[in-house]
Write an enzyme that holds these catalytic residues in place. Structure first.
Site, PDB file in Angstrom:
ATOM      1  N   LYS A  42      -3.665  12.218   3.800  1.00  0.00           N
ATOM      2  CA  LYS A  42      -3.818  10.902   3.622  1.00  0.00           C
ATOM      3  C   LYS A  42      -3.138  10.254   2.336  1.00  0.00           C
ATOM      4  O   LYS A  42      -2.113   9.342   2.520  1.00  0.00           O
ATOM      5  CB  LYS A  42      -5.188  10.492   3.869  1.00  0.00           C
ATOM      6  CG  LYS A  42      -5.902  10.824   4.730  1.00  0.00           C
ATOM      7  CD  LYS A  42      -7.498  10.203   5.092  1.00  0.00           C
ATOM      8  CE  LYS A  42      -8.170  10.628   3.746  1.00  0.00           C
ATOM      9  NZ  LYS A  42      -8.538  12.328   4.093  1.00  0.00           N
ATOM     10  N   GLU A 159      -7.962   4.534  -1.395  1.00  0.00           N
ATOM     11  CA  GLU A 159      -9.341   4.608  -1.651  1.00  0.00           C
ATOM     12  C   GLU A 159      -9.960   3.718  -2.549  1.00  0.00           C
ATOM     13  O   GLU A 159     -10.347   3.988  -3.760  1.00  0.00           O
ATOM     14  CB  GLU A 159      -9.899   5.997  -2.231  1.00  0.00           C
ATOM     15  CG  GLU A 159      -9.465   7.179  -1.189  1.00  0.00           C
ATOM     16  CD  GLU A 159     -10.419   7.493  -0.309  1.00  0.00           C
ATOM     17  OE1 GLU A 159     -11.196   6.522  -0.068  1.00  0.00           O
ATOM     18  OE2 GLU A 159     -10.394   8.482   0.582  1.00  0.00           O
TER      19      GLU A 159
END
Length: 234
Positions: A42, A159
């Site tokens: 990711k 994140e």
């Protein structure tokens, strides 16, 4: 209008593929969440979209006149970054550096943009404070304001709520949703699948299988149901 399109994109290191055959399109106004198991690639995908890393194979196409230096980026924070000895104002306005060219100083418009970004994130009163003295939630607001100085089109967030307490996490997600509602396209890596389902318009799942589609399609897909059951969300 398409901003980013990938075709048969593969990610990897030293001839080792982490993820292969990634195909997706991000249109203006989308809110795309990238999910998957740890180590699925990711963050590597984020860096590849930013042209900080070359793809192992495949292509990335920018549309609607988007340039790589017009993408706002909020990376995962490291311990060193959290202890950075600069003022909030200095960090926020540094998001304008990509548009400065060879100019040694920020101009009036860039200073105004930094002030507007701080105001929008509710941190104007912190402008003169040292970044490392702030709470984790305040630091993330500073970094989001910095990313906003780089773009009025698209934000890449890796994140953005990592390490934040539940209340501050909700506040951060709400801020990001407000930006999206105002027309800024969002691409966000998240381990928080519940938030991804709540906020995203589209989901990109990378791992052993790759899925791209609306969040409703994801909820009804085999890969989505399996991943969600492992996360005990549904």
């Amino acid at each position: 209008m398409s901003l980013i399109t990938t075709k048969d994109l593969s990610l990897g290191y030293d001839n080792y593929a982490i993820a292969e055959n990634i195909n997706f399109t991000v249109n203006a106004g989308d809110y795309l969440c990238i999910v998957g198991e740890n180590g699925s690639g990711k963050t590597t995908l984020m860096k590849t979209l930013l042209h900080l890393k070359e793809p192992a194979a495949g292509t990335i196409e920018m549309g609607d006149g988007l340039k790589s230096n017009e993408i706002g980026y909020l990376p995962q924070q490291t311990i060193v970054q959290k202890d950075f000895p600069a003022s909030v104002r200095e960090i926020v306005i540094s998001g304008c550096q990509s548009r400065m060219g060879l100019r040694p100083f920020y101009n009036k418009e860039e200073k105004k943009l930094a002030n507007r970004s701080m105001e929008r994130m509710g941190i104007s009163d912190l402008a003169g404070r040292c970044y490392r003295e702030l709470s984790g939630g305040q630091q993330q607001r500073v970094l989001l304001a910095r990313a906003m100085c780089a773009t009025q089109k698209i934000l890449l967030l890796d994140e953005p709520t990592s390490g934040l307490d539940p209340v501050v996490t909700v506040e951060m997600y709400d801020l990001i949703k407000e930006l999206n509602d105002d027309g800024i396209t969002i691409i966000m890596v998240s381990h928080d699948i519940e938030a991804a389902i709540n906020y995203a318009s589209h989901i990109l799942h990378i791992g052993d299988e790759v899925f791209f589609g609306t969040k409703y399609d994801y909820l009804n897909s085999k890969v989505g149901r399996l991943f969600l059951s492992r996360q005990e969300v549904i």
